[in-house]
Structure formats: structure tokens, C-alpha cells
Motif scaffolding. Sequence first.
Motif, PDB file in Angstrom:
ATOM      1  N   LEU A  60       0.912  -1.359  -0.133  1.00  0.00           N
ATOM      2  CA  LEU A  60      -0.077  -0.084   0.001  1.00  0.00           C
ATOM      3  C   LEU A  60       0.794   1.046   0.094  1.00  0.00           C
ATOM      4  CD1 LEU A  60      -3.189   0.413   0.568  1.00  0.00           C
ATOM      5  CD2 LEU A  60      -2.246   1.132   2.921  1.00  0.00           C
ATOM      6  N   PRO A  61       0.863   2.074  -1.004  1.00  0.00           N
ATOM      7  CA  PRO A  61       1.824   3.251  -0.885  1.00  0.00           C
ATOM      8  C   PRO A  61       1.194   4.136  -0.043  1.00  0.00           C
ATOM      9  CG  PRO A  61       0.953   2.672  -3.470  1.00  0.00           C
ATOM     10  CD  PRO A  61       0.244   2.022  -2.066  1.00  0.00           C
ATOM     11  N   ILE A  62       2.122   4.863   0.597  1.00  0.00           N
ATOM     12  CA  ILE A  62       1.677   5.817   1.955  1.00  0.00           C
ATOM     13  C   ILE A  62       2.314   7.321   1.251  1.00  0.00           C
ATOM     14  CG2 ILE A  62       2.232   6.395   4.298  1.00  0.00           C
ATOM     15  CD1 ILE A  62       3.057   3.737   4.731  1.00  0.00           C
ATOM     16  N   LYS A  63       1.413   8.183   1.305  1.00  0.00           N
ATOM     17  CA  LYS A  63       1.679   9.711   0.811  1.00  0.00           C
ATOM     18  C   LYS A  63       2.077  10.216   2.134  1.00  0.00           C
ATOM     19  CE  LYS A  63       0.663  12.997  -2.425  1.00  0.00           C
ATOM     20  NZ  LYS A  63       1.954  13.475  -2.252  1.00  0.00           N
ATOM     21  N   SER A  64       3.309  10.205   2.372  1.00  0.00           N
ATOM     22  CA  SER A  64       3.795  11.118   3.640  1.00  0.00           C
ATOM     23  C   SER A  64       3.423  12.780   3.467  1.00  0.00           C
ATOM     24  CB  SER A  64       5.214  10.799   3.663  1.00  0.00           C
ATOM     25  OG  SER A  64       5.768  11.649   4.842  1.00  0.00           O
ATOM     26  N   LYS A  65       2.821  13.229   4.608  1.00  0.00           N
ATOM     27  CA  LYS A  65       2.455  14.616   4.709  1.00  0.00           C
ATOM     28  C   LYS A  65       3.505  15.214   4.739  1.00  0.00           C
ATOM     29  CE  LYS A  65      -0.833  17.680   6.782  1.00  0.00           C
ATOM     30  NZ  LYS A  65      -1.488  17.810   7.904  1.00  0.00           N
ATOM     31  N   SER A  66       4.755  15.001   5.409  1.00  0.00           N
ATOM     32  CA  SER A  66       5.797  15.918   5.424  1.00  0.00           C
ATOM     33  C   SER A  66       7.080  15.264   4.847  1.00  0.00           C
ATOM     34  CB  SER A  66       6.033  16.190   7.153  1.00  0.00           C
ATOM     35  OG  SER A  66       4.891  16.418   7.736  1.00  0.00           O
ATOM     36  N   SER A  67       8.230  16.144   4.577  1.00  0.00           N
ATOM     37  CA  SER A  67       9.437  15.555   4.276  1.00  0.00           C
ATOM     38  C   SER A  67       9.909  15.194   5.350  1.00  0.00           C
ATOM     39  CB  SER A  67      10.435  16.492   3.497  1.00  0.00           C
ATOM     40  OG  SER A  67       9.856  17.159   2.626  1.00  0.00           O
ATOM     41  N   LEU A  68      10.766  13.881   5.376  1.00  0.00           N
ATOM     42  CA  LEU A  68      11.508  13.369   6.426  1.00  0.00           C
ATOM     43  C   LEU A  68      12.961  13.802   6.191  1.00  0.00           C
ATOM     44  CD1 LEU A  68       9.915   9.826   7.005  1.00  0.00           C
ATOM     45  CD2 LEU A  68       9.136  12.154   7.853  1.00  0.00           C
ATOM     46  N   TYR A  69      13.684  14.006   7.315  1.00  0.00           N
ATOM     47  CA  TYR A  69      15.279  14.120   7.239  1.00  0.00           C
ATOM     48  C   TYR A  69      15.730  13.170   7.962  1.00  0.00           C
ATOM     49  CZ  TYR A  69      13.744  18.956   5.560  1.00  0.00           C
ATOM     50  OH  TYR A  69      13.138  19.835   5.040  1.00  0.00           O
ATOM     51  N   ILE A  70      16.248  12.130   7.002  1.00  0.00           N
ATOM     52  CA  ILE A  70      16.670  10.911   7.517  1.00  0.00           C
ATOM     53  C   ILE A  70      18.331  10.855   7.497  1.00  0.00           C
ATOM     54  CG2 ILE A  70      16.710   8.533   7.170  1.00  0.00           C
ATOM     55  CD1 ILE A  70      13.855   8.978   7.424  1.00  0.00           C
ATOM     56  N   VAL A  71      18.884  10.305   8.802  1.00  0.00           N
ATOM     57  CA  VAL A  71      20.166  10.192   8.559  1.00  0.00           C
ATOM     58  C   VAL A  71      20.524   8.728   8.716  1.00  0.00           C
ATOM     59  CG1 VAL A  71      22.335  10.341  10.266  1.00  0.00           C
ATOM     60  CG2 VAL A  71      20.416  12.163   9.990  1.00  0.00           C
ATOM     61  N   VAL A  72      21.345   7.917   7.976  1.00  0.00           N
ATOM     62  CA  VAL A  72      21.835   6.622   7.937  1.00  0.00           C
ATOM     63  C   VAL A  72      23.202   6.498   8.345  1.00  0.00           C
ATOM     64  CG1 VAL A  72      21.938   4.480   6.607  1.00  0.00           C
ATOM     65  CG2 VAL A  72      20.254   6.353   6.004  1.00  0.00           C
ATOM     66  N   ALA A  73      23.745   5.684   9.202  1.00  0.00           N
ATOM     67  CA  ALA A  73      25.139   5.215   9.499  1.00  0.00           C
ATOM     68  C   ALA A  73      25.148   3.756   9.626  1.00  0.00           C
ATOM     69  CB  ALA A  73      25.321   5.640  10.886  1.00  0.00           C
ATOM     70  N   ASP A  74      26.488   3.442   9.100  1.00  0.00           N
ATOM     71  CA  ASP A  74      26.697   2.160   9.083  1.00  0.00           C
ATOM     72  C   ASP A  74      27.854   1.698  10.136  1.00  0.00           C
ATOM     73  OD1 ASP A  74      27.807  -0.347   8.093  1.00  0.00           O
ATOM     74  OD2 ASP A  74      28.492   0.495   5.979  1.00  0.00           O
ATOM     75  N   THR A  75      27.347   0.626  10.687  1.00  0.00           N
ATOM     76  CA  THR A  75      28.417   0.147  11.796  1.00  0.00           C
ATOM     77  C   THR A  75      29.646  -0.262  11.086  1.00  0.00           C
ATOM     78  OG1 THR A  75      27.798  -2.164  11.458  1.00  0.00           O
ATOM     79  CG2 THR A  75      26.554  -0.757  13.119  1.00  0.00           C
ATOM     80  N   GLY A  76      29.559  -0.568   9.937  1.00  0.00           N
ATOM     81  CA  GLY A  76      30.980  -1.094   9.175  1.00  0.00           C
ATOM     82  C   GLY A  76      31.055  -2.567   9.341  1.00  0.00           C
ATOM     83  N   LYS A  77      29.919  -3.214  10.096  1.00  0.00           N
ATOM     84  CA  LYS A  77      30.077  -4.730  10.140  1.00  0.00           C
ATOM     85  C   LYS A  77      29.090  -5.219   9.286  1.00  0.00           C
ATOM     86  CE  LYS A  77      32.160  -4.940  14.441  1.00  0.00           C
ATOM     87  NZ  LYS A  77      31.961  -4.329  15.602  1.00  0.00           N
ATOM     88  N   THR A  78      29.085  -6.341   8.723  1.00  0.00           N
ATOM     89  CA  THR A  78      28.061  -7.115   7.928  1.00  0.00           C
ATOM     90  C   THR A  78      26.775  -7.574   8.671  1.00  0.00           C
ATOM     91  OG1 THR A  78      30.167  -7.756   6.325  1.00  0.00           O
ATOM     92  CG2 THR A  78      28.102  -8.917   5.960  1.00  0.00           C
ATOM     93  N   SER A  79      25.999  -7.293   7.994  1.00  0.00           N
ATOM     94  CA  SER A  79      24.678  -7.905   8.710  1.00  0.00           C
ATOM     95  C   SER A  79      24.361  -8.876   7.697  1.00  0.00           C
ATOM     96  CB  SER A  79      23.556  -6.887   8.716  1.00  0.00           C
ATOM     97  OG  SER A  79      22.340  -7.247   8.745  1.00  0.00           O
ATOM     98  N   ASP A  80      24.440 -10.323   8.348  1.00  0.00           N
ATOM     99  CA  ASP A  80      23.789 -11.412   7.408  1.00  0.00           C
ATOM    100  C   ASP A  80      22.310 -11.868   7.899  1.00  0.00           C
ATOM    101  OD1 ASP A  80      23.180 -13.949   6.549  1.00  0.00           O
ATOM    102  OD2 ASP A  80      25.366 -14.785   6.895  1.00  0.00           O
ATOM    103  N   THR A  81      21.312 -11.275   7.086  1.00  0.00           N
ATOM    104  CA  THR A  81      19.968 -11.363   7.362  1.00  0.00           C
ATOM    105  C   THR A  81      19.685 -12.689   7.349  1.00  0.00           C
ATOM    106  OG1 THR A  81      19.956  -9.442   5.811  1.00  0.00           O
ATOM    107  CG2 THR A  81      17.696 -10.563   6.254  1.00  0.00           C
ATOM    108  N   ARG A  82      20.304 -13.564   6.692  1.00  0.00           N
ATOM    109  CA  ARG A  82      19.919 -15.144   6.761  1.00  0.00           C
ATOM    110  C   ARG A  82      20.191 -15.614   8.232  1.00  0.00           C
ATOM    111  NH1 ARG A  82      19.805 -19.002   2.550  1.00  0.00           N
ATOM    112  NH2 ARG A  82      20.106 -21.028   3.462  1.00  0.00           N
ATOM    113  N   VAL A  83      21.077 -15.290   8.849  1.00  0.00           N
ATOM    114  CA  VAL A  83      21.410 -15.928  10.041  1.00  0.00           C
ATOM    115  C   VAL A  83      20.578 -14.899  11.100  1.00  0.00           C
ATOM    116  CG1 VAL A  83      23.346 -15.305  12.022  1.00  0.00           C
ATOM    117  CG2 VAL A  83      23.788 -16.224   9.699  1.00  0.00           C
ATOM    118  N   ALA A  84      20.320 -13.559  11.027  1.00  0.00           N
ATOM    119  CA  ALA A  84      19.505 -13.027  11.873  1.00  0.00           C
ATOM    120  C   ALA A  84      17.973 -13.508  11.931  1.00  0.00           C
ATOM    121  CB  ALA A  84      19.274 -11.285  11.633  1.00  0.00           C
ATOM    122  N   VAL A  85      17.382 -13.663  10.406  1.00  0.00           N
ATOM    123  CA  VAL A  85      16.121 -14.266  10.506  1.00  0.00           C
ATOM    124  C   VAL A  85      16.112 -15.785  11.060  1.00  0.00           C
ATOM    125  CG1 VAL A  85      14.245 -15.049   8.872  1.00  0.00           C
ATOM    126  CG2 VAL A  85      15.354 -12.816   8.586  1.00  0.00           C
TER     127      VAL A  85
END
Length: 319
Positions: free
Chosen positions: A168-193
Motif C-alpha cells: 500500500l503506497p503511503i503519501k507522507s504529509k511532511s518531508s523526512l530528514y533521515i540520517v543513515v549510519a553504517d556500523t561497518g560490520k556485515t549484517s547477515d540477514t539469513r543468520v538474523a532471520v
Amino acid sequence: MNNFSKIAISDAHSKLILAGEHAVVYGKPAIAIPFPLKVTSIVEKSNGSIIFESDIYTGFISNMPVKLKGISNCIKETLKHLNKPEENLKIKIISSIPIGRGLGSSAAISISIVRSLFSFFKKRLTENELFSLVQIAENYAHGNSSGLDIMAILSKYPILFEKERGILPIKSKSSLYIVVADTGKTSDTRVAVGNVRKRYNLNPKNMQKSLDKIEEITIEIKKTLLNGNIKLLGKLLTDNHNELINIGVSDKDLNDLVKTALSSNALGAKLTGGGLGGCMIALANSPQHARLISNELIESGASQSWYFSTNEDIVMEVN
Ligand code: PMV
């Protein structure tokens, strides 16, 4: 006339999960937004075995390292689907999406490759074909993928995703200012799941409680996107992070970066994607605030950081 093009170029963008990762595997809703880091794939004619060229591996697809196995399976299945032999092609990948950081790089690479292979062989690609071919790579990477990454990467807008109901597409009312940061460590989704599944089997009652709470938070987050209550959105993101700690997919690095963002007055912060390494996100008040948080995150050990506004197609990188 040739039944193939001289060269075919296609791209795909990255994605961020705003809420509901892991719970989505259990049928709960999740919300994802486009993240404008891009991958481009270029398909050209060559001679002999298929050559794959990228920053992390260059060589024959038959020798791809294990972490790219899903992608090589996806290439093989796509050629089979197109009735083409596994030969005489060069597939080059240019990507600004770090691999294995919960940013959907595997889905984005596969999507761009399937698109460029179809375009190279001058075949029309339906959304269903694209989804099922990319799902081959995703099932390899995630164990049993919910399909959220593919849908998020295919969408230009924030989406609410449920395994049984689709998007379901969501029309966000306001723009969001998003910060992303990388721990530098690989995340293995298969292991986490897999870890979440083990914990669920050991203690279904407690885990169900957390998954229900994540569902509640995700539904509230959807409301805040629609009504523009950014302050509440921030608080809910942090609540979601705390439940991700409860289900065992956060780690010290992610928690430290979340703390740093919150002490820089981020409105909220959480890990994003599979967890156990990988990336976190924070919500800022303004582009200036986003830059400040990004700088603080780098100071406290993040290997890379980006910030962007959801109404623009550009990303600022800090490192
Ligand atoms: O690809 P990632 O690391 O962003 O994780 C995908 C989200 C999960 O919910 C953890 C797995 C899935 O298949 O939905």
C-alpha cells in the motif's frame, strides 16, 4: 536484425526499513522508504563464459563467492527463463550501495540485472516476472524472504507491506530528514532471520508479544506519516528499536549509534534491516540537524554516514 541489443543499462535504488523488519516475516506489516543510493548494471556481448564485473568480485559467474551466490542463481534462472544459453555476456555492476548492510543491496543488484538482461534480449519484463526472478536471489540471501526488500526497491514511494496483502503506497504529509549510519560490520540477514526463528520456537509467548508490539508501532508509524506528526514518529522509531533488541537482532555497535543519535537530539533512532551489524537510521528536524547527527555518528565510530530528505533524489555522504 539482431535479437539482442549492443548494450543494456538499468538501475535500481536502495531502501530503508522504517518499521516492522523481522515481524514482517511472521505476517506483520512493515514500512519501507526509498533510499536514493543506486546500483547500475550494464550487460554487453562478450565471448565464452559469462563474466561478472564488480567492486567485490570480477570473474566467471560459475566461480562467484558464496555471498554472491543468490545473484548468480538469479542470473542463471533469468537466462533459463529467457531461453538463452549461459554464455557470451559481460555483466558489469556499478554500485554505491554497501553490500550486506541491510540496505537491500542484493535485491537492488538483482533487480537491475534482471532488467538489463531483459532489455539486452529485447524482451518485455512484467512486474510478476521481475518479482519471481529476484525472489530466487532473495530467498538465498534471507533464508525465506518476506519479499519486502523487492517491493520497497521497486517503489518510488514509502510503502506499507504485508506478506499476504502486498503493498500500500503511503503519501507522507511532511518531508523526512533521515540520517543513515553504517556500523561497518556485515549484517547477515539469513543468520538474523534464523536466530529470530530459533528464539520464537524456544519462547513463542514472549516473542509473539514483541511481534505484536512491533505491529502496533508500525500501524502508529503509518498514521504519523499520514498526519505529519514527526515528533511522535521519532519516538515510535526508538520504541521499534527497543523491541528489536528484545527479539535479539540488535548489537552493541547498533545500540551505541542509536544512543549517539538520541544524544544529538535526533527525534528517534533504530537499526534498519536484518540487524546484527549493518545500519541504523535516525530522524532529524532539518538538513542542518541531519548533518550534525551524521557527523556525531562518524565521530562515535560509524564507518559511513549519509543524510537525505525524502522529497529529494540526492544523498549527502559523510565519512
Ligand atoms: O535485507 P535486509 O537486511 O534489509 O532485511 C530484510 C528484512 C527482514 O525482515 C529482516 C527479512 C525479510 O525477508 O523481510
